[in-house]
Design a protein around this motif. Structure first.
Motif, PDB file in Angstrom:
ATOM      1  N   LYS A 263      -8.849  -2.374   7.818  1.00 49.49           N
ATOM      2  CA  LYS A 263      -8.380  -1.864   9.110  1.00 49.49           C
ATOM      3  C   LYS A 263      -7.211  -1.340   9.504  1.00 49.49           C
ATOM      4  O   LYS A 263      -6.391  -2.141   8.422  1.00 49.49           O
ATOM      5  N   PRO A 264      -6.711  -1.280   9.747  1.00 45.42           N
ATOM      6  CA  PRO A 264      -5.741  -0.215  10.301  1.00 45.42           C
ATOM      7  C   PRO A 264      -4.035  -0.649   9.759  1.00 45.42           C
ATOM      8  O   PRO A 264      -4.244  -2.120  10.299  1.00 45.42           O
ATOM      9  N   HIS A 265      -3.639  -0.120   9.129  1.00 50.02           N
ATOM     10  CA  HIS A 265      -2.526  -0.862   7.630  1.00 50.02           C
ATOM     11  C   HIS A 265      -1.063  -1.137   9.212  1.00 50.02           C
ATOM     12  O   HIS A 265      -0.734  -0.314  10.054  1.00 50.02           O
ATOM     13  N   GLN A 266      -0.356  -2.020   8.876  1.00 45.72           N
ATOM     14  CA  GLN A 266       1.137  -2.269   9.825  1.00 45.72           C
ATOM     15  C   GLN A 266       2.268  -0.943   8.640  1.00 45.72           C
ATOM     16  O   GLN A 266       3.000  -0.813   9.981  1.00 45.72           O
ATOM     17  N   ASP A 267       1.396   0.051   7.808  1.00 47.73           N
ATOM     18  CA  ASP A 267       2.041   1.172   7.614  1.00 47.73           C
ATOM     19  C   ASP A 267       1.358   2.052   7.814  1.00 47.73           C
ATOM     20  O   ASP A 267       1.764   3.555   7.229  1.00 47.73           O
ATOM     21  N   GLN A 268       0.289   1.951   9.053  1.00 44.88           N
ATOM     22  CA  GLN A 268      -0.471   3.542   9.478  1.00 44.88           C
ATOM     23  C   GLN A 268       0.270   4.869   9.258  1.00 44.88           C
ATOM     24  O   GLN A 268      -0.561   5.466   8.518  1.00 44.88           O
ATOM     25  N   THR A 269       1.270   4.489  10.383  1.00 47.20           N
ATOM     26  CA  THR A 269       1.036   5.871  10.226  1.00 47.20           C
ATOM     27  C   THR A 269       2.319   6.881   9.239  1.00 47.20           C
ATOM     28  O   THR A 269       1.834   8.177   8.752  1.00 47.20           O
ATOM     29  N   SER A 270       2.729   6.002   8.359  1.00 47.54           N
ATOM     30  CA  SER A 270       3.357   6.190   7.034  1.00 47.54           C
ATOM     31  C   SER A 270       2.157   7.007   5.784  1.00 47.54           C
ATOM     32  O   SER A 270       2.834   7.759   5.760  1.00 47.54           O
ATOM     33  N   LEU A 271       1.430   6.044   6.056  1.00 50.05           N
ATOM     34  CA  LEU A 271       0.644   6.534   5.547  1.00 50.05           C
ATOM     35  C   LEU A 271      -0.113   7.291   5.610  1.00 50.05           C
ATOM     36  O   LEU A 271      -0.959   8.183   4.714  1.00 50.05           O
ATOM     37  N   GLN A 272      -1.222   8.416   7.043  1.00 51.20           N
ATOM     38  CA  GLN A 272      -1.340   8.746   7.322  1.00 51.20           C
ATOM     39  C   GLN A 272      -0.091  10.390   7.314  1.00 51.20           C
ATOM     40  O   GLN A 272      -0.949  11.733   6.880  1.00 51.20           O
ATOM     41  N   TRP A 273       1.066  10.325   7.157  1.00 51.62           N
ATOM     42  CA  TRP A 273       1.463  11.606   6.979  1.00 51.62           C
ATOM     43  C   TRP A 273       1.329  11.725   5.476  1.00 51.62           C
ATOM     44  O   TRP A 273       1.978  12.726   4.987  1.00 51.62           O
TER      45      TRP A 273
ATOM     46  N   ASN B  24      11.762  -5.308  -6.298  1.00 51.13           N
ATOM     47  CA  ASN B  24      11.079  -4.390  -5.652  1.00 51.13           C
ATOM     48  C   ASN B  24      10.705  -3.256  -6.319  1.00 51.13           C
ATOM     49  O   ASN B  24       9.275  -3.074  -7.043  1.00 51.13           O
ATOM     50  N   ARG B  25      10.747  -2.947  -6.639  1.00 54.58           N
ATOM     51  CA  ARG B  25      10.568  -0.745  -7.530  1.00 54.58           C
ATOM     52  C   ARG B  25       9.773  -1.600  -9.103  1.00 54.58           C
ATOM     53  O   ARG B  25       9.522  -0.897  -9.014  1.00 54.58           O
ATOM     54  N   ASN B  26      10.909  -2.249  -9.378  1.00 52.29           N
ATOM     55  CA  ASN B  26      10.712  -3.069 -10.695  1.00 52.29           C
ATOM     56  C   ASN B  26       8.893  -2.815 -11.237  1.00 52.29           C
ATOM     57  O   ASN B  26       8.087  -2.244 -11.212  1.00 52.29           O
ATOM     58  N   ILE B  27       8.189  -3.701  -9.615  1.00 45.51           N
ATOM     59  CA  ILE B  27       7.312  -4.286  -9.409  1.00 45.51           C
ATOM     60  C   ILE B  27       6.344  -2.677  -9.352  1.00 45.51           C
ATOM     61  O   ILE B  27       5.102  -2.432 -10.205  1.00 45.51           O
ATOM     62  N   ILE B  28       6.882  -2.411  -8.582  1.00 46.42           N
ATOM     63  CA  ILE B  28       6.174  -1.211  -8.104  1.00 46.42           C
ATOM     64  C   ILE B  28       5.643  -0.279  -9.574  1.00 46.42           C
ATOM     65  O   ILE B  28       4.884   0.233  -9.749  1.00 46.42           O
ATOM     66  N   ASN B  29       7.032  -0.274 -10.306  1.00 46.21           N
ATOM     67  CA  ASN B  29       6.819   1.190 -10.801  1.00 46.21           C
ATOM     68  C   ASN B  29       6.323   0.456 -12.391  1.00 46.21           C
ATOM     69  O   ASN B  29       5.301   0.978 -12.941  1.00 46.21           O
ATOM     70  N   THR B  30       6.389  -0.887 -12.445  1.00 45.91           N
ATOM     71  CA  THR B  30       5.291  -1.102 -14.070  1.00 45.91           C
ATOM     72  C   THR B  30       3.577  -1.319 -13.353  1.00 45.91           C
ATOM     73  O   THR B  30       2.588  -0.821 -14.125  1.00 45.91           O
ATOM     74  N   ILE B  31       3.672  -1.494 -12.694  1.00 43.03           N
ATOM     75  CA  ILE B  31       1.957  -1.214 -12.072  1.00 43.03           C
ATOM     76  C   ILE B  31       2.039  -0.080 -12.119  1.00 43.03           C
ATOM     77  O   ILE B  31       0.577   0.832 -12.512  1.00 43.03           O
ATOM     78  N   ALA B  32       2.647   1.077 -11.603  1.00 40.79           N
ATOM     79  CA  ALA B  32       2.020   2.811 -11.945  1.00 40.79           C
ATOM     80  C   ALA B  32       2.256   3.018 -13.073  1.00 40.79           C
ATOM     81  O   ALA B  32       1.312   3.597 -13.534  1.00 40.79           O
ATOM     82  N   LEU B  33       3.407   2.708 -13.579  1.00 39.52           N
ATOM     83  CA  LEU B  33       3.059   2.938 -15.130  1.00 39.52           C
ATOM     84  C   LEU B  33       1.683   2.512 -16.607  1.00 39.52           C
ATOM     85  O   LEU B  33       0.808   3.373 -16.805  1.00 39.52           O
TER      86      LEU B  33
ATOM     87  N   ALA C 148       0.750  -1.228   0.347  1.00 39.42           N
ATOM     88  CA  ALA C 148       0.316  -0.145  -0.239  1.00 39.42           C
ATOM     89  C   ALA C 148       0.948   1.301   0.183  1.00 39.42           C
ATOM     90  O   ALA C 148       0.460   2.514  -0.691  1.00 39.42           O
ATOM     91  N   LEU C 149       1.475   1.395   1.143  1.00 41.38           N
ATOM     92  CA  LEU C 149       2.451   2.705   1.194  1.00 41.38           C
ATOM     93  C   LEU C 149       3.637   3.004  -0.278  1.00 41.38           C
ATOM     94  O   LEU C 149       3.673   4.399  -1.191  1.00 41.38           O
ATOM     95  N   PRO C 150       3.994   2.345  -0.843  1.00 39.21           N
ATOM     96  CA  PRO C 150       4.938   2.413  -2.254  1.00 39.21           C
ATOM     97  C   PRO C 150       3.741   2.241  -3.283  1.00 39.21           C
ATOM     98  O   PRO C 150       4.500   3.388  -3.446  1.00 39.21           O
ATOM     99  N   LEU C 151       3.307   1.789  -3.089  1.00 37.20           N
ATOM    100  CA  LEU C 151       2.152   1.842  -4.321  1.00 37.20           C
ATOM    101  C   LEU C 151       1.905   2.957  -4.695  1.00 37.20           C
ATOM    102  O   LEU C 151       1.467   3.682  -5.200  1.00 37.20           O
ATOM    103  N   SER C 152       1.060   3.500  -3.461  1.00 40.75           N
ATOM    104  CA  SER C 152       0.249   4.961  -3.036  1.00 40.75           C
ATOM    105  C   SER C 152       1.368   5.961  -3.316  1.00 40.75           C
ATOM    106  O   SER C 152       1.174   7.146  -4.348  1.00 40.75           O
ATOM    107  N   GLN C 153       3.129   6.225  -3.039  1.00 37.52           N
ATOM    108  CA  GLN C 153       3.375   7.216  -3.390  1.00 37.52           C
ATOM    109  C   GLN C 153       3.743   7.100  -5.067  1.00 37.52           C
ATOM    110  O   GLN C 153       4.489   8.362  -5.566  1.00 37.52           O
TER     111      GLN C 153
END
Length: 356
Positions: free
Chosen positions: A206-216, A301-310, A184-189
């Motif tokens: 439910k509240p996410h394991q990266d909830q603090t970073s997502l809220q920020w 991991n970056r390649n997968i996230i970038n592929t999804i985003a593009l 969720a966090l890297p993909l949202s970014q």
């Protein structure tokens, strides 16, 4: 008058929930239970389940019963269930045999992930590429509810007011009840970077394991919002002109709301989404199983996230494609799938009674 006072027959819905397996099993059983509650007394059986989901079931006036780590016929027999719905990949053949020795009508929610024998009277699989021929050897004596007309949808999905796809403002990101890959966090970014003008909405169960970073992140970007366990998931989806979604049961929900979707296969049991004839119709698919959150910020991991985003950006800007995908989704699924399964159950129970 006597009939109106007669107790409803008891049926059970067995499934489990954890951070590892997510909430999907419980939620599709919940959808079926909603369709059955007018005719039956509803009981949920589980080995493990979160407090939040148990509260949801209890608020719906469903009984919740924790069972032993190994199911036995003696434990279940005492409840005298007329039927038991089973949604559990991990249930052993020994446990299935124990259930089959009960005098209960057994219903298996199946995803055709293996070739093991099925000890059930009724098999339900909403996948579009599944036919009775796939089950003749595994469950030769069973009846079948196969195809998208049996999609598991909760009542809320019949109530939302339809909005044309190109009038919907949001890009929806939904990665299952627990986001087992922590994407969720890297993909949202990444989505906020490649489509900066888009309203990105993250849907959480439910509240996410990266909830603090997502809220920020939501404080940094006014066009990024987080919705956690909303009263109606259907209404959230109806605001989405495109969704990026894990390839689980959420796909049926998105289709019912006419949401064009980029589907992410994150675990092996979602592979049927790639082989389905519906792939590249109302949804497109990316195999994301190699994403490993424990590896951190690796090039893979970056390649997968970038592929999804593009690919998301490409679909978002292609309005004709999104409209076509939405039209195809709307033609596929209605809101009566669970009711059809329960109607088939009633027929099965009647036939079983007549043969006794």
């Amino acid at each position: 008058m006597v009939d109106s006072l007669r107790a409803k027959p008891k049926i059970a819905f067995y499934g489990n929930n954890s951070d590892k397996i997510g909430a999907g099993h419980i939620m599709r059983l919940y959808a079926l239970a909603q369709a059955a509650e007018d005719r039956f007394e509803i009981n949920f059986l589980y080995k493990t389940c979160s407090e939040a989901l148990l509260n949801k079931l209890e608020q719906a006036n469903f009984n919740c019963i924790q069972v032993s780590n190994t199911l036995t016929k003696n434990e279940i027999k005492a409840y005298d269930f007329k039927a038991i719905f089973v949604d559990d990949y991990e249930l052993t053949l020994s446990e299935w045999r124990q259930l089959s020795e009960l005098d209960s009508y057994l219903v298996k929610l199946d995803d055709a992930l293996d070739n093991s024998p099925i000890f059930a009277n009724l098999v339900v699989n909403p996948a579009p590429n599944c036919t009775s021929a796939d089950y003749l050897l595994r469950a030769p004596q069973a009846s079948y509810c196969l195809g998208p007309e049996f999609t598991y949808l909760r009542k809320e999905f019949a109530l939302s007011k339809f909005i044309p796809a190109l009038q919907r403002p949001n890009l929806l990101l939904t990665l299952g009840g627990t986001d087992v890959k922590s994407m969720a966090l890297p993909l949202s970014q990444a989505l906020l970077k490649v489509i900066p003008q888009c309203q990105v909405q993250l849907l959480l169960g439910k509240p996410h394991q990266d909830q603090t970073s997502l809220q920020w992140l939501s404080k940094q970007y006014r066009n990024f919002t987080i919705v956690c366990d909303p009263p109606s998931v259907a209404e959230i989806m109806m605001q989405a002109g495109l969704a990026v979604s894990a390839a689980g049961g959420t796909l049926g929900e998105l289709a019912s709301q006419g949401v064009p979707t980029l589907s992410l296969v994150t675990v092996d049991n979602q592979v049927p989404a790639m082989t389905s004839p519906l792939n590249n119709t109302w949804y497109q698919t990316i195999d994301s199983r190699d994403y490993e959150p424990s590896d951190g910020d690796t090039q893979s991991n970056r390649n997968i996230i970038n592929t999804i985003a593009l690919q998301t950006r490409s679909i978002w800007h292609n309005k004709c494609l999104r409209q076509r995908m939405s039209d195809q989704a709307c033609q596929l699924i209605d809101s009566q799938g669970c009711q059809r399964v329960i109607d088939r159950l009633v027929i099965g129970l009647k036939e079983k009674s007549e043969h006794q």
